[in-house]
Design a protein around this motif. Structure first.
Motif, mmCIF file in Angstrom:
data_model
loop_
_atom_site.group_PDB
_atom_site.id
_atom_site.type_symbol
_atom_site.label_atom_id
_atom_site.label_comp_id
_atom_site.label_asym_id
_atom_site.label_seq_id
_atom_site.Cartn_x
_atom_site.Cartn_y
_atom_site.Cartn_z
ATOM 1 N N GLU A 187 11.758 -6.146 1.859
ATOM 2 C CA GLU A 187 11.184 -4.886 1.689
ATOM 3 C C GLU A 187 10.856 -4.536 0.346
ATOM 4 O OE1 GLU A 187 11.093 -0.475 3.871
ATOM 5 O OE2 GLU A 187 13.018 -1.282 3.450
ATOM 6 N N VAL A 188 9.534 -4.437 -0.123
ATOM 7 C CA VAL A 188 9.143 -4.060 -1.283
ATOM 8 C C VAL A 188 8.153 -2.541 -1.465
ATOM 9 C CG1 VAL A 188 8.831 -6.377 -2.075
ATOM 10 C CG2 VAL A 188 6.916 -5.376 -0.836
ATOM 11 N N LYS A 189 7.921 -1.983 -0.242
ATOM 12 C CA LYS A 189 7.151 -1.000 -0.188
ATOM 13 C C LYS A 189 7.428 -0.305 1.338
ATOM 14 C CE LYS A 189 3.845 -1.879 -3.561
ATOM 15 N NZ LYS A 189 2.749 -1.172 -4.281
ATOM 16 N N CYS A 190 7.122 0.877 1.578
ATOM 17 C CA CYS A 190 7.284 1.682 2.946
ATOM 18 C C CYS A 190 6.313 0.890 3.857
ATOM 19 C CB CYS A 190 6.680 2.852 2.826
ATOM 20 S SG CYS A 190 6.579 3.950 4.383
ATOM 21 N N PRO A 191 6.913 0.144 4.980
ATOM 22 C CA PRO A 191 6.447 -0.314 5.823
ATOM 23 C C PRO A 191 5.109 0.465 6.738
ATOM 24 C CG PRO A 191 8.678 0.055 6.462
ATOM 25 C CD PRO A 191 8.398 0.560 5.304
ATOM 26 N N LEU A 192 5.115 1.543 6.539
ATOM 27 C CA LEU A 192 4.247 2.157 7.387
ATOM 28 C C LEU A 192 2.900 2.611 6.410
ATOM 29 C CD1 LEU A 192 6.421 4.806 9.329
ATOM 30 C CD2 LEU A 192 5.640 2.658 9.932
ATOM 31 N N THR A 193 3.369 2.830 5.171
ATOM 32 C CA THR A 193 2.159 3.409 4.288
ATOM 33 C C THR A 193 1.776 2.629 3.146
ATOM 34 O OG1 THR A 193 3.469 4.685 2.814
ATOM 35 C CG2 THR A 193 2.596 5.912 4.678
ATOM 36 N N GLY A 194 2.696 1.531 2.554
ATOM 37 C CA GLY A 194 2.611 0.734 1.583
ATOM 38 C C GLY A 194 2.908 1.665 0.165
ATOM 39 N N SER A 202 2.583 -6.597 6.361
ATOM 40 C CA SER A 202 1.757 -6.823 5.048
ATOM 41 C C SER A 202 1.926 -5.492 4.301
ATOM 42 C CB SER A 202 0.125 -6.936 5.871
ATOM 43 O OG SER A 202 -0.108 -5.948 6.320
ATOM 44 N N LYS A 203 2.013 -4.587 4.698
ATOM 45 C CA LYS A 203 2.155 -3.095 3.672
ATOM 46 C C LYS A 203 3.504 -3.207 3.042
ATOM 47 C CE LYS A 203 -0.830 -0.248 6.306
ATOM 48 N NZ LYS A 203 -0.972 0.803 7.365
ATOM 49 N N GLY A 204 4.744 -3.532 3.816
ATOM 50 C CA GLY A 204 5.816 -3.545 3.205
ATOM 51 C C GLY A 204 6.905 -4.629 2.953
ATOM 52 N N TYR A 205 6.621 -5.716 3.129
ATOM 53 C CA TYR A 205 7.408 -6.903 3.206
ATOM 54 C C TYR A 205 6.757 -8.007 2.496
ATOM 55 C CZ TYR A 205 10.777 -4.511 5.954
ATOM 56 O OH TYR A 205 12.004 -3.720 6.462
ATOM 57 N N LYS A 206 7.654 -8.916 1.937
ATOM 58 C CA LYS A 206 6.897 -10.018 1.286
ATOM 59 C C LYS A 206 8.012 -11.214 1.614
ATOM 60 C CE LYS A 206 8.914 -9.850 -3.378
ATOM 61 N NZ LYS A 206 8.728 -10.523 -4.607
ATOM 62 N N LEU A 207 7.635 -12.375 1.385
ATOM 63 C CA LEU A 207 8.601 -13.386 1.643
ATOM 64 C C LEU A 207 9.716 -13.532 0.479
ATOM 65 C CD1 LEU A 207 6.574 -16.611 2.924
ATOM 66 C CD2 LEU A 207 8.239 -15.168 4.083
#
Length: 152
Positions: free
Chosen positions: A89-96, A140-145
């Motif tokens: 998780e890098v940002k809020c999964p709902l808002t980015g 796509s808004k909150g997660y990255k590999l």
């Protein structure tokens, strides 16, 4: 004589404890959350590539069902990828938006942070698969590999 028997009993208990811990560690190393198709325990022995990572299944039949309709199982696949450390998780999964470490919810074993109390409340009000769908359907808004460990 009693001291020898007691000493032998202590050694046997210690050996049994070590064996039990090793067996649990081996099982944990092989498990990978829940199968996104059946909901049973997944095994790393049954896997397919998905969006740059791997998704694990309970048996040889489930991967075919997954590959036939990956969108149907995407939320559970992403959840499993987060659970196994493949997605971070890098940002809020709902808002980015940036994360607030004080605004978290446990989503079936994955600690998910949000940007604000409103996002947290929106997910906390849901249960089970509804939470998983809300957070993990579109990552796509909150997660990255996660970066591969051997890429450095």
């Amino acid at each position: 004589m009693k001291n020898r028997i007691l000493g032998l009993a202590v050694v046997l208990v210690a050996c049994l404890a070590v064996h039990t811990i090793r067996a649990a560690d081996e099982k944990a190393a092989d498990t990978a959350g829940k199968c996104p198709v059946s909901g049973k325990d997944a095994s790393k022995a049954h896997a397919v590539s998905f969006e740059g990572g791997k998704v694990y299944f309970c048996c040889d039949e489930c991967p075919a069902a997954f590959e036939k309709e990956p969108a149907k199982f995407a939320a559970k696949a992403h959840h499993q990828m987060a659970l196994t450390g493949q997605l971070v998780e890098v940002k809020c999964p709902l808002t980015g938006k940036p994360l607030n470490a004080e605004q978290t919810v446990d989503v079936d074993g994955v600690k998910v942070a949000f940007c604000c109390a409103n996002c947290k409340k929106a997910v906390a009000a849901l249960k089970g698969d509804e939470q998983i769908d809300k957070v993990f359907k579109d990552v796509s808004k909150g997660y990255k590999l996660a970066e591969a460990k051997d890429s450095k």
